[in-house]
Design an enzyme around this catalytic site. Structure first.
Site, mmCIF file in Angstrom:
data_model
loop_
_atom_site.group_PDB
_atom_site.id
_atom_site.type_symbol
_atom_site.label_atom_id
_atom_site.label_comp_id
_atom_site.label_asym_id
_atom_site.label_seq_id
_atom_site.Cartn_x
_atom_site.Cartn_y
_atom_site.Cartn_z
ATOM 1 N N CYS A 154 0.829 -1.209 0.000
ATOM 2 C CA CYS A 154 0.000 0.000 0.000
ATOM 3 C C CYS A 154 0.864 1.260 0.000
ATOM 4 C CB CYS A 154 -0.988 -0.035 1.161
ATOM 5 S SG CYS A 154 -2.348 1.148 0.946
ATOM 6 N N HIS A 172 -3.789 -5.197 0.670
ATOM 7 C CA HIS A 172 -3.278 -5.532 2.001
ATOM 8 C C HIS A 172 -3.327 -7.041 2.268
ATOM 9 C CE1 HIS A 172 -2.715 -1.546 3.932
ATOM 10 N NE2 HIS A 172 -3.599 -1.158 3.021
ATOM 11 N N GLU A 232 -1.545 -8.663 4.267
ATOM 12 C CA GLU A 232 -1.277 -8.955 5.684
ATOM 13 C C GLU A 232 -2.555 -9.092 6.500
ATOM 14 O OE1 GLU A 232 -1.702 -4.479 5.772
ATOM 15 O OE2 GLU A 232 -1.061 -6.035 4.366
#
Length: 261
Positions: A112, A222, A224
């Site tokens: 990002c 994202h 994660e």
């Protein structure tokens, strides 16, 4: 030994006195301990002077997402709209760290804001508020952050460039769904970057550094947040792990080779 993975921090005010703190989301710590299989270390916004010493110690770097925007003077952009969060101390650290890491071959994964930093560090520019541009979709963070799905729900598909590592990790599919939590995005791609994925409105969603000595990739979404349930997100971090482990082994062999010579 597990590879040592540096995680870029932001400077954020905490407590009743708004004291500056160096912070990174727990999600990055968990993903390093999880599929990356590494030992996480938070990198404060130390500026450019410590870059060489950091690179000598870490085996990989994750450049994290953040609500703050990259300072526009770094890419010749107009001033930010009033109220736009900035983090100049982070910029002063991450931009030179990215350039040095690529030069030395330290594996990097930029997520990002991290991907935006990667583009700016190598000479690219950014659009600041994609949602305000004609014929573009709203990629921005949902206003209600208390809804857990706002971080993990798939907001739109991205089209993948065939034959790339990312496409291979996705099972050679031509498109995948991703979450979307950003206002900024690539305007002009840096000369050394190759786009590997695009949103339906043409926004660049993934890049790699052409000719990099090691793993040097960025994604605008994202992974994660959903690596425990999304196979592609998980496998992106596994691919990063392999590169970090290889770099750590190379560093360990170098002193032995030098001694033998």
């Amino acid at each position: 030994m597990r590879p040592l993975i540096g995680i870029s921090c932001c400077v954020k005010g905490f407590g009743m006195f708004n004291t500056p703190n160096h912070a990174a989301s727990d999600s990055y710590v968990k993903v390093v301990l999880g599929p990356v299989g590494g030992l996480p270390i938070l990198l404060p916004c130390f500026g450019p002077d410590c870059v060489a010493e950091i690179l000598a110690r870490v085996d990989g770097l994750i450049f994290t997402g953040s609500r703050s925007n990259v300072w526009p003077e770094y890419y010749g952009g107009p001033p930010h709209a009033e109220g736009t969060p900035e983090d100049l101390r982070r910029d002063e650290t991450t931009l030179p760290l990215i350039r040095a890491a690529i030069e030395h071959g330290v594996p990097i994964l930029a997520i990002c804001r991290g991907m935006q930093e990667l583009n700016v560090a190598l000479g690219g520019s950014l659009d600041q508020r994609i949602q305000d541009l004609p014929d573009r979709i709203d990629h921005s963070t949902p206003s209600d952050q208390h809804i857990a799905l706002s971080r993990t729900a798939k907001a739109h598909d991205v089209s993948l460039l065939p034959g790339t590592l990312l496409a291979q990790l996705a099972g050679n599919r031509d498109r995948i769904p991703v979450n979307s939590l950003h206002n900024q995005g690539v305007q002009h791609l840096a000369p050394r970057l190759v786009a590997e994925a695009w949103a339906p409105d043409g926004t660049v969603e993934a890049v790699r550094v052409e000719g990099a000595k090691s793993f040097a990739h960025g994604v605008q979404w994202h992974p994660e947040y959903d690596w425990e349930r999304d196979s592609l997100s998980h496998d992106i971090f596994v691919a990063f792990r392999h590169a970090c482990t290889a770099w750590a082994e190379e560093k360990r062999r170098a002193p032995l080779q030098a001694a033998a010579e």
